[in-house]
Design an enzyme around this catalytic site. Structure first.
Site, PDB file in Angstrom:
ATOM      1  CE1 TYR A  72      -4.472  -1.380  -0.020  1.00 52.78           C
ATOM      2  CE2 TYR A  72      -2.782  -3.232   1.186  1.00 52.78           C
ATOM      3  CZ  TYR A  72      -4.021  -2.497   0.141  1.00 52.78           C
ATOM      4  OH  TYR A  72      -5.441  -3.764   0.042  1.00 52.78           O
ATOM      5  NE  ARG A 123     -27.668  -9.744  -5.422  1.00 44.62           N
ATOM      6  CZ  ARG A 123     -27.087  -9.127  -6.579  1.00 44.62           C
ATOM      7  NH1 ARG A 123     -26.120  -9.505  -7.473  1.00 44.62           N
ATOM      8  NH2 ARG A 123     -27.460  -7.733  -6.746  1.00 44.62           N
ATOM      9  CG  ASP A 183     -23.291  -4.220 -19.603  1.00 45.16           C
ATOM     10  OD1 ASP A 183     -23.739  -5.346 -18.922  1.00 45.16           O
ATOM     11  OD2 ASP A 183     -22.407  -3.590 -18.073  1.00 45.16           O
ATOM     12  NE  ARG A 204     -19.750  -8.510 -22.300  1.00 42.03           N
ATOM     13  CZ  ARG A 204     -20.017  -8.681 -21.240  1.00 42.03           C
ATOM     14  NH1 ARG A 204     -20.480  -8.057 -20.000  1.00 42.03           N
ATOM     15  NH2 ARG A 204     -19.018  -9.474 -20.600  1.00 42.03           N
ATOM     16  CG  HIS A 245     -21.898  -4.637 -14.791  1.00 40.66           C
ATOM     17  ND1 HIS A 245     -22.242  -4.868 -16.159  1.00 40.66           N
ATOM     18  CD2 HIS A 245     -20.822  -5.419 -13.829  1.00 40.66           C
ATOM     19  CE1 HIS A 245     -20.926  -5.491 -15.845  1.00 40.66           C
ATOM     20  NE2 HIS A 245     -21.000  -6.264 -14.853  1.00 40.66           N
TER      21      HIS A 245
HETATM   22  P1  ADP Z   1     -11.397 -10.803 -10.380  1.00 40.96           P
HETATM   23  O1  ADP Z   1     -12.220 -12.334 -12.296  1.00 40.96           O
HETATM   24  O2  ADP Z   1     -12.424 -10.787 -10.492  1.00 40.96           O
HETATM   25  O3  ADP Z   1      -9.664 -10.908 -10.898  1.00 40.96           O
HETATM   26  P2  ADP Z   1      -9.504 -12.894  -9.005  1.00 40.96           P
HETATM   27  O4  ADP Z   1     -10.281 -13.752  -7.992  1.00 40.96           O
HETATM   28  O5  ADP Z   1      -9.243 -13.507  -9.889  1.00 40.96           O
HETATM   29  O6  ADP Z   1     -11.475 -12.012  -9.836  1.00 40.96           O
HETATM   30  O7  ADP Z   1      -9.423 -11.605  -8.123  1.00 40.96           O
HETATM   31  C1  ADP Z   1      -9.151 -11.073  -6.958  1.00 40.96           C
HETATM   32  C2  ADP Z   1      -7.828 -10.977  -5.844  1.00 40.96           C
HETATM   33  O8  ADP Z   1      -8.767  -9.944  -5.051  1.00 40.96           O
HETATM   34  C3  ADP Z   1      -7.513 -12.100  -5.844  1.00 40.96           C
HETATM   35  O9  ADP Z   1      -5.918 -11.912  -6.634  1.00 40.96           O
HETATM   36  C4  ADP Z   1      -7.165 -11.568  -4.092  1.00 40.96           C
HETATM   37  O10 ADP Z   1      -5.832 -12.873  -3.821  1.00 40.96           O
HETATM   38  C5  ADP Z   1      -7.628  -9.832  -3.927  1.00 40.96           C
HETATM   39  N1  ADP Z   1      -7.878 -10.018  -2.786  1.00 40.96           N
HETATM   40  C6  ADP Z   1      -8.770 -10.495  -2.091  1.00 40.96           C
HETATM   41  N2  ADP Z   1      -8.630 -10.285  -0.348  1.00 40.96           N
HETATM   42  C7  ADP Z   1      -8.167  -9.555  -0.546  1.00 40.96           C
HETATM   43  C8  ADP Z   1      -7.592  -7.890  -0.029  1.00 40.96           C
HETATM   44  N3  ADP Z   1      -8.506  -7.700   1.308  1.00 40.96           N
HETATM   45  N4  ADP Z   1      -6.564  -7.487  -0.687  1.00 40.96           N
HETATM   46  C9  ADP Z   1      -5.894  -7.301  -1.597  1.00 40.96           C
HETATM   47  N5  ADP Z   1      -6.154  -8.383  -2.500  1.00 40.96           N
HETATM   48  C10 ADP Z   1      -7.245  -9.488  -2.244  1.00 40.96           C
END
Ligand code: ADP
Length: 308
Positions: A62, A85, A145, A148, A172
């Site tokens: 960060y 959900r 959208d 598309r 969306h």
């Molecule tokens: P998308 O298809 O929406 O990109 P993914 O699962 O590929 O979904 O990506 C979501 C990402 O968010 C993952 O790499 C995961 O490690 C990350 N992630 C989840 N929680 C946190 C968090 N608290 N801080 C930072 N990154 C996070």
């Protein structure tokens, strides 16, 4: 311009790749809970730089988002089996409470660009948590959208999608509204254009395009598990409009009052420039489209209120 991306999953990484290919930004920093993943994605994407534009792509924490002017929020958790959900939303809100807080500490002047789904609700939550003015928290909303819709119409008419002007409004998601009544091609009203090129918009064509826009994500997810290229390019488009202070009209999500529904995040055509969303446009809609948009906004508002 320095751009941060929190969440180096498929969507965050695709956005970084699209920015490199289009020459958007000067430095892109990828932050993820999974540091190894962020490093791997950053290195893989950086290897495209010699074939594209001189952008620095790196993984970071960060603190490395200091002075970022845009931060894309693409972090999230996925739905567990049997999870509702609302439960998923509650967990994602917890993720954002942490993420947004940390971003605001280091980059309080950044524009936050929300990509995590459900994007309208996550955008509204982000605006609440950050306390930023609504125009500085942008959800990718229906940018995809709309793309598309323009692509399918362009394909039917044999016209470049860039010359098709039309928008998908509202959520969306399932309640979104395809604003057929004000589509123009070049400067010509859709029906007239279609007749002139001999590609009439019959009820059948209209239903096919409507279905193609509305069901696209479901179809792609069935084939490959998730969607990322289209949204990655859409996010890059929004960041590009901010960086170049373009004042481009894009369908994005932002908290505002929509047809009597107060303080709700959903998509309308909005003017995007260096300060974020600088103006909002309400297209002329048919009565049916207008009530569809109001219902879509009301549905989102209800979902946000249910979260408490
Ligand atoms: P998308 O298809 O929406 O990109 P993914 O699962 O590929 O979904 O990506 C979501 C990402 O968010 C993952 O790499 C995961 O490690 C990350 N992630 C989840 N929680 C946190 C968090 N608290 N801080 C930072 N990154 C996070």
């Amino acid at each position: 311009m320095k751009i941060g991306i929190v969440g180096a999953g498929m969507v965050g990484s695709a956005a970084a790749f699209a920015m490199v290919m289009r020459g958007i930004g000067s430095r892109i920093v990828l932050v993820d809970l999974d540091e190894k993943r962020a490093r791997a994605e950053a290195e893989d994407i950086a290897h495209a730089v010699p074939f594209a534009h001189p952008v620095v792509v790196e993984a970071g924490d960060y603190v490395d988002l200091k002075e970022a002017e845009v931060v894309i929020l693409a972090a999230g958790v996925s739905q567990k089996p049997g999870e509702t959900r609302l439960q998923l939303l509650t967990r994602n809100r917890a993720v954002f409470q942490q993420v947004v807080g940390r971003v605001m500490e280091v980059a309080p002047k950044a524009i936050l660009l929300v990509a995590s789904n459900p994007v309208d609700i996550m955008g509204q939550i982000t605006q609440q948590i950050s306390g930023l003015p609504p125009g500085r928290v942008i959800g990718s909303g229906t940018i995809l959208d709309t793309a598309r819709f323009r692509w399918l119409l362009g394909r039917h008419l044999g016209i470049a999608p860039g010359s098709v002007h039309g928008y998908v409004l509202g959520e969306h998601g399932d309640s979104e509204v395809l604003a057929w009544s004000n589509v123009r091609v070049g400067s010509v009203e859709l029906g007239s254009f279609a007749a002139q090129v001999g590609a009439a918009i019959t009820a059948d064509v209209r239903a096919r395009i409507d279905e193609g826009v509305r069901r696209a994500a479901y179809t792609i997810i069935e084939g490959k598990g998730a969607t990322w290229y289209g949204i990655g390019a859409g996010l890059a488009r929004i960041v590009g409009a901010i960086e170049a202070d373009e004042n481009a009209v894009l369908s994005v999500s932002c908290v505002s009052d929509v047809l009597g529904v107060e303080r709700v995040a959903c998509s309308l055509p909005r003017v995007v420039g260096r300060a974020g969303v600088v103006a909002e446009l309400m297209p002329e809609l048919s009565a049916e489209e207008q009530s569809g948009l109001r219902a879509s906004a009301a549905l989102l508002k209800e979902a946000v209120e249910a979260l408490g």
